[in-house]
Design a protein around this motif. Structure first.
Motif, mmCIF file in Angstrom:
data_model
loop_
_atom_site.group_PDB
_atom_site.id
_atom_site.type_symbol
_atom_site.label_atom_id
_atom_site.label_comp_id
_atom_site.label_asym_id
_atom_site.label_seq_id
_atom_site.Cartn_x
_atom_site.Cartn_y
_atom_site.Cartn_z
ATOM 1 N N ALA A 25 -21.695 8.532 -2.436
ATOM 2 C CA ALA A 25 -20.367 8.190 -2.961
ATOM 3 C C ALA A 25 -19.446 7.736 -1.839
ATOM 4 N N GLU A 26 -19.519 8.407 -0.689
ATOM 5 C CA GLU A 26 -18.677 8.021 0.441
ATOM 6 C C GLU A 26 -19.065 6.650 0.982
ATOM 7 N N ALA A 27 -20.350 6.366 1.030
ATOM 8 C CA ALA A 27 -20.806 5.060 1.498
ATOM 9 C C ALA A 27 -20.356 3.957 0.541
ATOM 10 N N ALA A 28 -20.461 4.236 -0.759
ATOM 11 C CA ALA A 28 -20.022 3.252 -1.753
ATOM 12 C C ALA A 28 -18.520 2.991 -1.633
ATOM 13 N N GLU A 29 -17.742 4.041 -1.379
ATOM 14 C CA GLU A 29 -16.296 3.880 -1.225
ATOM 15 C C GLU A 29 -15.976 3.019 -0.011
ATOM 16 N N ALA A 30 -16.724 3.211 1.068
ATOM 17 C CA ALA A 30 -16.483 2.423 2.280
ATOM 18 C C ALA A 30 -16.784 0.946 2.041
ATOM 19 N N HIS A 31 -17.886 0.656 1.393
ATOM 20 C CA HIS A 31 -18.227 -0.742 1.122
ATOM 21 C C HIS A 31 -17.229 -1.362 0.131
ATOM 22 N N GLU A 32 -16.744 -0.562 -0.816
ATOM 23 C CA GLU A 32 -15.727 -1.068 -1.740
ATOM 24 C C GLU A 32 -14.430 -1.351 -1.000
ATOM 25 N N ALA A 33 -14.086 -0.516 -0.024
ATOM 26 C CA ALA A 33 -12.882 -0.766 0.776
ATOM 27 C C ALA A 33 -13.001 -2.092 1.516
ATOM 28 N N LEU A 34 -14.169 -2.366 2.082
ATOM 29 C CA LEU A 34 -14.379 -3.643 2.763
ATOM 30 C C LEU A 34 -14.217 -4.797 1.784
ATOM 31 N N VAL A 93 1.140 -2.201 -11.416
ATOM 32 C CA VAL A 93 1.398 -2.811 -10.121
ATOM 33 C C VAL A 93 0.432 -3.975 -9.940
ATOM 34 N N THR A 94 0.939 -5.122 -9.539
ATOM 35 C CA THR A 94 0.078 -6.290 -9.387
ATOM 36 C C THR A 94 0.218 -6.884 -7.990
ATOM 37 N N TYR A 95 -0.810 -7.597 -7.579
ATOM 38 C CA TYR A 95 -0.779 -8.309 -6.300
ATOM 39 C C TYR A 95 0.368 -9.298 -6.267
ATOM 40 N N GLN A 96 0.591 -10.016 -7.358
ATOM 41 C CA GLN A 96 1.648 -11.021 -7.391
ATOM 42 C C GLN A 96 3.020 -10.402 -7.192
ATOM 43 N N GLN A 97 3.252 -9.212 -7.743
ATOM 44 C CA GLN A 97 4.512 -8.516 -7.511
ATOM 45 C C GLN A 97 4.692 -8.207 -6.030
ATOM 46 N N SER A 98 3.653 -7.659 -5.430
ATOM 47 C CA SER A 98 3.727 -7.299 -4.015
ATOM 48 C C SER A 98 3.960 -8.527 -3.144
ATOM 49 N N LEU A 99 3.282 -9.621 -3.457
ATOM 50 C CA LEU A 99 3.463 -10.854 -2.703
ATOM 51 C C LEU A 99 4.886 -11.374 -2.859
ATOM 52 N N ALA A 100 5.420 -11.314 -4.065
ATOM 53 C CA ALA A 100 6.787 -11.785 -4.299
ATOM 54 C C ALA A 100 7.783 -10.968 -3.484
ATOM 55 N N GLN A 101 7.582 -9.664 -3.420
ATOM 56 C CA GLN A 101 8.486 -8.815 -2.639
ATOM 57 C C GLN A 101 8.351 -9.105 -1.151
ATOM 58 N N HIS A 102 7.129 -9.352 -0.690
ATOM 59 C CA HIS A 102 6.916 -9.725 0.704
ATOM 60 C C HIS A 102 7.678 -11.007 1.031
ATOM 61 N N ARG A 103 7.636 -11.976 0.130
ATOM 62 C CA ARG A 103 8.325 -13.244 0.377
ATOM 63 C C ARG A 103 9.833 -13.065 0.386
ATOM 64 N N ILE A 104 10.352 -12.242 -0.521
ATOM 65 C CA ILE A 104 11.788 -11.977 -0.517
ATOM 66 C C ILE A 104 12.206 -11.385 0.828
ATOM 67 N N LEU A 105 11.446 -10.410 1.289
ATOM 68 C CA LEU A 105 11.831 -9.697 2.497
ATOM 69 C C LEU A 105 11.620 -10.507 3.769
ATOM 70 N N THR A 106 10.663 -11.400 3.768
ATOM 71 C CA THR A 106 10.401 -12.179 4.978
ATOM 72 C C THR A 106 11.070 -13.548 4.973
ATOM 73 N N GLN A 107 11.594 -13.985 3.816
ATOM 74 C CA GLN A 107 12.172 -15.328 3.732
ATOM 75 C C GLN A 107 13.651 -15.353 3.370
ATOM 76 N N ASP A 108 14.139 -14.365 2.633
ATOM 77 C CA ASP A 108 15.552 -14.371 2.243
ATOM 78 C C ASP A 108 16.416 -14.232 3.496
ATOM 79 N N MET A 146 -4.895 -2.973 -2.422
ATOM 80 C CA MET A 146 -6.168 -2.257 -2.421
ATOM 81 C C MET A 146 -6.105 -0.991 -3.270
ATOM 82 N N HIS A 147 -4.975 -0.304 -3.231
ATOM 83 C CA HIS A 147 -4.838 0.931 -4.012
ATOM 84 C C HIS A 147 -4.651 0.646 -5.494
ATOM 85 N N PHE A 148 -3.965 -0.449 -5.806
ATOM 86 C CA PHE A 148 -3.710 -0.804 -7.206
ATOM 87 C C PHE A 148 -4.408 -2.118 -7.496
ATOM 88 N N ASP A 149 -5.740 -2.079 -7.509
ATOM 89 C CA ASP A 149 -6.537 -3.273 -7.765
ATOM 90 C C ASP A 149 -6.199 -3.808 -9.152
#
Length: 388
Positions: A261-270, A362-377, A352-355
């Motif tokens: 199980a630990e090995a599978a978790e590591a490969h899934e993390a990669l 929680v979605t990747y697109q939400q996180s990306l949008a917040q990253h853009r607000i914080l790095t571009q505004d 990674m935590h909220f695939d």
């Protein structure tokens, strides 16, 4: 009621949204003003003793109108004009429709943000029907919004530490640079500490904060998998290819002899790291030769918000909260060399935590949008506060 509940001096200018609310009211556009109020987070002062009583719904109380002597009103605040933190007086959130439903008999005025930016709203029975319509038109308080309190910390170590929590502040549409009377409202702050953090008292808060400060919650497996790549990159003098990284991971697992199980978790993390770094590159957020070496940003960013929740829940005082935020800022400065790196570490960890299959919303697109607000505004703390 303590003086802090009615004092109108020393608050400084409000947020941009509050300035616009004041200007809308001054222009006499009643519907636009009510629409703005319906989209705002409103707060009313409550004795903590009452707020802690199960099932108790405190009545709205009329006070002398601070704007017009001789008449009574109910007062409420938006987030940028809340009075100072007090251990025994707290603020609860309330929306425009709930104000209407709980309105005391015989009171005909509502004052929002008593002080230099006060907005006075007629509250007779006929006028309150318009509140309900504005509430029905509104989608409620906005999220994915950068909100800055002009009177709050804007530069220096405390502002730097608070800005580490800006991802969640933007996500919730609340002020990022405030250690004050509330985070999202006393009852909400206590509920958010209970779930998902399991924090019910000061001891549990301190234990959770320490776990976040030592990055024990971001995921040991995720961090170790990224560390394997970072170590290999140091030996190679370049970022390893995915097959090289995978082979190094397999070698490390062989030496450690983990459970299946630990090995599978590591490969899934990669797999997750490769997937979401690829998406970040495709979306222009991560350079072709860049990589994320640590996910510590996720714990540091959440730690700031846990501190702010604990302050709002009265599990710490402002001095304790400030010292904790300064400590978080110092630790983050050791782990990252720029706001962009910190933000990408936060986004990758969250993705990674909220695939995409996660049901949390929680979605990747939400996180990306917040990253853009914080790095571009241009008004973002990430554009206006030096990293070190």
């Amino acid at each position: 009621m303590p003086g802090a509940g009615v004092r109108s001096s020393g608050w400084g200018p409000p947020t941009e949204a509050e300035r616009l609310l004041h200007e809308t009211a001054a222009a006499g556009d009643r519907d636009a003003m009510l629409d703005a109020l319906a989209r705002s987070r409103l707060y009313v002062l409550v004795a903590r003793l009452h707020a802690d009583t199960p099932g108790y719904a405190p009545l709205l109380t009329a006070h002398p109108d601070p704007v017009t002597p001789g008449r009574k009103c109910v007062t409420a605040h938006t987030s940028g004009t809340l009075p100072p933190w007090h251990p025994e007086w707290v603020f609860e959130t309330i929306d425009l429709d709930e104000l209407r439903r709980r309105w005391p008999d015989g009171v005909r005025w509502l004052v929002i943000n008593p002080g230099p930016y006060a907005v006075t709203v007629a509250a007779g029975p006929g006028r309150r029907r318009a509140w309900q319509k504005a509430h029905e038109r509104s989608a409620g308080p906005q999220s994915d919004l950068l909100v800055t309190r002009r009177a709050g910390p804007l530069h220096g170590p405390l502002a730097h530490g608070l800005a580490l929590g800006a991802h969640l502040a933007v996500n919730n549409g609340i002020v990022w640079n405030d250690l004050g009377a509330t985070y999202q409202g006393y009852s909400t702050d206590r509920a958010r500490l209970r779930h998902p953090w399991g924090v019910l008292d000061r001891a549990a808060y301190r234990e959770t904060l320490e776990a976040l400060l030592t990055t024990r919650l971001v995921g040991r497996t995720y961090e170790s998998v990224l560390q394997i790549r970072s170590t290999l990159a140091g030996r190679l003098g370049r970022t390893p290819t995915v097959p090289e990284w995978s082979a190094a991971l397999t070698d490390a697992l062989t030496r450690r002899r983990p459970t299946p199980a630990e090995a599978a978790e590591a490969h899934e993390a990669l797999r997750l790291a490769v997937t979401y770094e690829g998406r970040l590159r495709a979306d222009g957020a991560l350079g072709a030769d860049e990589r994320v070496d640590t996910l510590a940003a996720f714990d540091y960013g959440r730690a700031v918000n846990v501190v702010r929740l604990a302050l709002g829940a009265r599990l710490c005082d402002p001095h304790e909260a400030e010292q904790a935020v300064l400590r978080i800022g110092a630790l983050a400065g050791q782990a990252y060399s720029s706001w962009a790196q910190f933000s990408l570490g936060y986004v990758l960890a969250r993705a990674m935590h909220f695939d995409e299959d996660d049901r949390s919303g929680v979605t990747y697109q939400q996180s990306l949008a917040q990253h853009r607000i914080l790095t571009q505004d241009p008004n973002s703390p990430y554009r206006n506060i030096a990293w070190s």
